[in-house]
Design an enzyme around this catalytic site. Structure first.
Site, mmCIF file in Angstrom:
data_model
loop_
_atom_site.group_PDB
_atom_site.id
_atom_site.type_symbol
_atom_site.label_atom_id
_atom_site.label_comp_id
_atom_site.label_asym_id
_atom_site.label_seq_id
_atom_site.Cartn_x
_atom_site.Cartn_y
_atom_site.Cartn_z
ATOM 1 N N GLU D 58 0.813 -1.331 -0.183
ATOM 2 C CA GLU D 58 0.025 -0.073 0.022
ATOM 3 C C GLU D 58 0.777 1.412 -0.068
ATOM 4 O O GLU D 58 0.564 2.198 -0.671
ATOM 5 C CB GLU D 58 -1.023 0.132 1.173
ATOM 6 C CG GLU D 58 -2.359 -0.926 1.073
ATOM 7 C CD GLU D 58 -1.674 -2.360 1.206
ATOM 8 O OE1 GLU D 58 -0.588 -2.660 1.507
ATOM 9 O OE2 GLU D 58 -2.684 -3.368 0.777
ATOM 10 N N HIS D 127 -11.569 -4.935 8.979
ATOM 11 C CA HIS D 127 -12.439 -4.725 7.563
ATOM 12 C C HIS D 127 -13.763 -4.009 7.722
ATOM 13 O O HIS D 127 -14.535 -3.917 6.901
ATOM 14 C CB HIS D 127 -12.417 -6.097 7.025
ATOM 15 C CG HIS D 127 -11.338 -6.784 6.561
ATOM 16 N ND1 HIS D 127 -10.249 -7.273 7.515
ATOM 17 C CD2 HIS D 127 -10.751 -6.984 5.302
ATOM 18 C CE1 HIS D 127 -9.368 -7.745 6.785
ATOM 19 N NE2 HIS D 127 -9.641 -7.766 5.485
HETATM 20 C C1 LIG Z 1 -2.786 -4.560 4.166
HETATM 21 C C2 LIG Z 1 -3.458 -5.355 3.325
HETATM 22 N N1 LIG Z 1 -3.790 -5.315 2.008
HETATM 23 C C3 LIG Z 1 -4.649 -5.961 1.536
HETATM 24 C C4 LIG Z 1 -5.393 -7.054 1.968
HETATM 25 C C5 LIG Z 1 -6.593 -7.624 1.184
HETATM 26 N N2 LIG Z 1 -6.041 -8.998 1.261
HETATM 27 C C6 LIG Z 1 -6.459 -9.968 2.166
HETATM 28 S S1 LIG Z 1 -5.855 -11.499 1.766
HETATM 29 C C7 LIG Z 1 -4.999 -10.981 0.307
HETATM 30 C C8 LIG Z 1 -3.834 -11.736 -0.328
HETATM 31 C C9 LIG Z 1 -2.725 -12.213 0.524
HETATM 32 O O1 LIG Z 1 -1.841 -13.082 -0.264
HETATM 33 P P1 LIG Z 1 -0.700 -13.802 0.272
HETATM 34 O O2 LIG Z 1 0.187 -13.064 1.284
HETATM 35 O O3 LIG Z 1 0.206 -14.424 -0.548
HETATM 36 O O4 LIG Z 1 -1.624 -14.621 1.291
HETATM 37 P P2 LIG Z 1 -2.540 -15.731 0.584
HETATM 38 O O5 LIG Z 1 -3.858 -15.199 0.711
HETATM 39 O O6 LIG Z 1 -2.195 -16.495 -0.428
HETATM 40 O O7 LIG Z 1 -2.660 -17.061 1.730
HETATM 41 C C10 LIG Z 1 -5.117 -9.414 0.129
HETATM 42 C C11 LIG Z 1 -4.416 -8.635 -0.781
HETATM 43 C C12 LIG Z 1 -5.273 -7.036 3.329
HETATM 44 N N3 LIG Z 1 -6.004 -7.942 4.281
HETATM 45 N N4 LIG Z 1 -4.464 -6.463 4.012
#
Ligand SMILES: Cc1ncc(C[n+]2csc(CCOP(=O)(O)OP(=O)(O)O)c2C)c(N)n1
Ligand SMILES: Cc1ncc(C[n+]2csc(CCOP(=O)(O)OP(=O)(O)O)c2C)c(N)n1
Ligand SMILES: [Mg+2]
Ligand SMILES: [Mg+2]
Lengths: 325, 322, 325, 322
Positions: D58, D127
């Site tokens: 971000e 959220h």
């Molecule tokens: C700071 C932040 N940005 C965006 C999100 C929205 N979000 C939730 S899970 C996710 C993907 C995370 O990817 P990864 O770290 O690879 O974990 P995975 O879901 O693949 O287990 C996102 C972008 C969030 N929760 N927090």
């Protein structure tokens, strides 16, 4: 590394508890029995398990939005988890946290987290506390490939490296962040390479091989405990289910990845792989033993669901409790 | 009682509390050298394990404070200028503030954050901001704004012993302000406002560095027979609304003086409480004397124009008392 | 690489303008003629110069709290800089910015910045704008060794690498962040190594050799312009003066580094080094030419101070201007 | 006029404005797929150069939007959930908000930020937050909170054409809310409140998702002869204080309904303006109906208890009209 039978069975039990818990939660979410966002880790059981089985009870972990598996592997109680995810008063967080915020301090589970990358500084601080308090607990930090693009990832690795903190950074690289392929937003193919930016060991691990994860995690934990500082483990794995349960409803299948890719990975199922290993263990582990574990996990899950369903919702008056200590 | 200044009061509080609890430790950028005095000498008393220079990684070390607190220690975390909190806002607002609640009361977060705020003469927009308003609507944080050395010592000690996250805001212009400060175990409780001067014609709630400014004005107006009650809330969360409201009940007039901005500021927050709970006491509009709603400019005449001064405080009091 | 005489003289002029400007500002600050914090870059003239001379006028830069040298090297007007730092209406920012916030859009100077590490995402975005607008301008991003521990450093390198953006990341490693030695808070000896975490080239550069800086910067800029993506340059250098002008007053000498260390680095003065090079250039560059440049810079600085002193302060009524476009 | 929902209105505004100006582009996490509809299909219309999935960084991509804007383009930057802004607060509050001022007016920052806010049913504390109050006292930002599809389209288009940083907050629960929305070039100006219902007994200022809730309550009370005027400020910065004040002048009663928190919230901000400029119009205390000052809990009955509902809005109106 020769792994004792007890430990091996413990690994299988953990993977079964995770798989069955997650499958059940998925179905309950699809059936709208559960409020909010639910992220499951079906197919990723080996990384959570291999790491947590390598830890001591007094060691700590931080987890993510996709944290059920980590909590279960660290010994989390399935009934209290179901109750929390159902939003019941009997849940781990009295219904205040839900799927993304389950905590069990008695087990050193500092918590799942809804903010991607937020667990890394927290885990680093938890490791710092061990140094301040003169304890030799280790902290394991789970996070995803996507989280490795957050600045907190590097700030944490740098801090842990400079202060030689007892922390094991465990990246579960499942190839996606939400619906975005990791390779399209990440400057390196292997997250493990990023350890070089901080002069610490970084290892690529087969995240679907619980034995390999266990070995690397054991070494990393021993290293941390010996005061030699942090290690970065990249567990290559894959999530079988959607990013969030229910996404098919608005995305449809194949929206961002090919069904065939999912099928390929299902062939690499960490549980099947362990069962194959057991079958080839020359009787060291019998099929009957595994079947008993499957049955026990099934019973635990069903009892957990029953407990959650029969538990009461929180009293609205409790809404103002627990803001301050 | 010895006369010590604001900075010395901080140093005393830190030293005494670190003495008191071996699980207390200090981290932040350049806390070892303690160039500006607040942390000077602590490294010699407590050593490198408990006094730590951090990398320039606010999110990283603020988050480390959160994790260290959850794991049973009692971090004191310095964030130089309060506007640098912006680099660590997630760890303060989404983590430190929410983790106890989200965990159903399992997590304890005994963290004390220290930061310098306010205009101090040409530090410009990124080093002069009064940042506490941005935390007011993040439930889970306690906000402390001492107006002098004695309160600074007593409130900082209370903050360090508190089991919830507390942010102590230190005005950058008060460093050399001296007053008598009790030695040793002197604690000032949270949520207890100080009536710095009693009066009957108007209630002025003044925050932080605005307290001394307002007292000077009150002094002057007293000579003309305008009797001003000056209240220093000392902690914004928890807020001692009772003391403010009973003062307004007596004076029927309220003014809030704050170096923060007008829109969405601490002055608006207190004004709204009075307008809701003390409306029937009021004989006049609730005035706010605040910074103008602009980033704090560099050039001294502009900076002076941007922040509240004695003239604006005086004019506001005269207006409501007219 | 054969560097033309015009360019060589341009380098010397830039270093002289910076050195004399910074020396004068330091003295004015010590004499309390200047409000606020002043950070000077005496001893670091070669990195600012070598990079900016390698850029085109239409290229852009982002700078830091220690930014005077970058601005001057990119062509910034010394009189307007003095006026700004004096807080005068005739200054670059009408007196609203001061030393840490000088901007000159007409020269592609997007600004100094009071927040460590904040310039990296901004530079990355400036490079992105070149791609969006279809221009082939390059953006150079200056930052310190301390800034390389901010998460924005890695977030920016990752983003620039993934999108192959035309940006050159220039780390001026002067060994300290405020009063803290870099090695005590940084996980690697060489910041350049951190390029490996993003699969981009990273080079260690002698930051006191303007010719070497110019060569690396030219190659990096050409690479960026060709659409091949970002490069990280680490210019090893040293700051002769305190972190902030006036620190001796409350720290005393030798508070956080040995005087001898400073003396060692003064022997490596980038200006002396260039003069030595010129002297050995076989008459290509004459001493007289250099002396003229010194004199011109001196005149420019003195005229700048006079301009600033004689300029008016802003009208307090202007305090509410320029908040919104 | 066609009936479209909130999400479709966003999609229309984005598509039309990107059509209009080739220097406009979209970036954010997963904007290419546009899973939740707002950005769906834009990749096909505008291609990968102008529709970009960012890494989960971000601070990095919000800062990139700042730099891209300063360098002459017009970024539209999506930050999924508003509470993720905390990860990029420095780039929004110290950079985007201050750079024009600090540069003496040289910098133009035509950036539109989009983010989802508010409680939407079990999303829990990280959220579900209503985050705009934290930006209210950061001069240099414009804050937009549309309450329905038509305003969403018209305000978002205005935001994209604005040369200052604008944050458009979209309530996560309004996604399927439908109404008639003009096709094509339909713009809603900033700083112009909407009188959603006129009345004479009390003025209710309602923000975002609270507008429709309040209108239902007003409907009900009308049957009992309590005539409520409902005002939607639409933009919090700039704020149309005139419309609010002249309404209070007519009704002599003011209530503010906001999903944000009580302490330091948008409701306090508006209340303070009324208490200062409209005091003489008032016959009753200024009431605020807001979220309780707790992180938003997960479990539905707790969430429901935490945020304002029709019952609390009704009770507040009855109280001031009593
Ligand atoms: C700071 C932040 N940005 C965006 C999100 C929205 N979000 C939730 S899970 C996710 C993907 C995370 O990817 P990864 O770290 O690879 O974990 P995975 O879901 O693949 O287990 C996102 C972008 C969030 N929760 N927090
Ligand atoms: C986010 C942030 N944290 C801390 C500071 C205080 N500060 C100003 S300069 C500085 C040191 C920066 O070190 P480096 O990046 O190496 O640059 P140098 O001063 O050595 O040129 C610090 C910590 C700041 N301005 N911004
Ligand atoms: Mg992933
Ligand atoms: Mg440095």
């Amino acid at each position: 590394m020769d792994i004792g039978k007890e430990v091996l069975l413990e690994m299988y039990r953990s993977m079964q508890r995770i798989r069955q818990f997650e499958t059940r939660i998925r179905d309950l979410a699809v059936a709208n029995e559960i409020p909010g966002f639910v992220h499951v880790s079906i197919g990723e059981e080996a990384s959570a398990t291999g790491v947590c089985v390598a830890l001591r009870k007094t060691d700590r972990i931080t987890s993510t939005h996709r944290g059920h598996g980590h909590l279960i592997a660290k010994g989390g109680r399935i009934d209290l988890m179901f109750a929390e995810i159902f939003g019941k008063r009997s849940g781990y967080c009295k219904g205040k946290g839900g799927s993304m915020h389950i905590v069990d301090f008695s087990l050193g589970i500092l918590g799942a987290n809804g903010i991607v990358g937020a667990g890394l500084p927290i885990a680093t601080g938890s490791a710092l506390a061990s140094v301040i308090a003169g304890l030799n607990d280790v902290t394991a930090c789970f996070f995803g490939d996507g989280a490795s693009n957050e600045g907190t990832f590097h700030e944490s690795l740098n801090l842990a490296a400079v202060w030689k903190l007892p922390v094991v950074f465990v990246c579960e690289n499942n190839g996606f962040g939400e619906f975005t392929p990791m390779r399209t937003v990440t400057s390196v193919k292997d997250i493990a390479v990023r350890a070089q930016a901080h002069g610490i060991p970084g290892h690529i691990v087969d995240g679907n091989d619980v034995l390999e994860v266990y070995q690397y995690a054991s070494e990393a934990a021993a290293r941390a405990r010996a005061g030699e500082g942090p290690t970065l483990l990249e567990c290559k794995t894959y999530r079988w289910e959607g990013h969030v349960v229910g996404e098919q409803a608005f995305l449809g299948a194949g929206a961002y990845r090919a069904e065939s890719e999912i099928e390929e990975w299902k062939k690499k199922c960490p549980i099947l792989r362990f069962e194959k290993f057991a079958a080839e263990s020359g009787g060291k582990i019998s099929g009957a033993e595994l079947e008993r574990i499957v049955a026990e996990a099934h019973k635990e899950v069903e009892e957990g669901v029953a407990f959650a369903r029969s538990s009461a919702l929180p009293d609205p008056a409790e809404v103002t409790d627990d803001v301050f200590a | 009682m010895p006369q010590i200044n604001f900075i010395q009061a901080i140093n005393q509080a830190l030293s005494e509390e670190m003495e008191r609890d071996p699980l207390t430790f200090l981290m932040g950028e350049d806390v070892v050298l303690g160039a500006f005095g607040a942390t000077k000498g602590l490294i010699d008393k407590f050593g490198p394990t408990r006094v730590r220079n951090t990398p320039i990684s606010e999110a990283g070390f603020v988050g480390a404070a959160v994790g260290a607190a959850m794991a049973g220690t009692r971090p004191i975390c310095e964030v130089e200028f309060a506007s640098f909190f912006y680099c660590a806002f997630d760890q303060v607002c989404n983590q430190a503030a929410k983790l106890r609640y989200m965990s159903g009361g399992q997590a304890r977060l005994p963290i004390t954050f220290r930061a310098v705020y306010g205009a101090m003469g040409g530090a410009a927009a990124q080093h002069s901001e009064t940042v506490y308003a941005q935390f007011l609507s993040v439930p889970g944080l306690k906000l402390v704004v001492p107006s002098g050395p004695a309160d600074m010592k007593g409130l900082l000690k209370t903050a360090i012993r508190d089991d919830s996250p507390v942010i102590v805001f230190e005005h950058g212009g008060l460093g050399r302000l001296k007053e008598e400060v009790p030695d040793g175990d002197f604690l000032v409780p949270f949520g207890r406002a100080a009536i710095k001067r009693s009066g009957k014609d108007a209630t002025v709630v003044a925050i932080g560095a605005m307290v001394s400014q307002t007292l000077k004005v009150a002094e002057k107006l007293a000579k003309e027979g305008i009797s001003v009650e000056v209240i220093d809330p000392r902690t914004l969360i928890p807020l001692d609304a009772e003391t403010v409201l009973s003062s307004v009940q007596k004076t029927n007039r309220a003014i809030i003086v704050d170096e923060g901005h007008m829109r969405g500021g601490a002055a608006a927050d207190i004004s709204a409480i009075i307008a809701e709970k003390g409306f029937d006491f009021l004989d006049a509009p609730i005035k706010r004397v605040t910074a103008l709603d602009v980033p704090i400019p560099f050039s001294p005449p502009l900076e002076k124009a941007a922040i509240p001064d004695a003239a604006r405080i005086e004019a506001a009091i005269r207006e409501v008392c007219a």
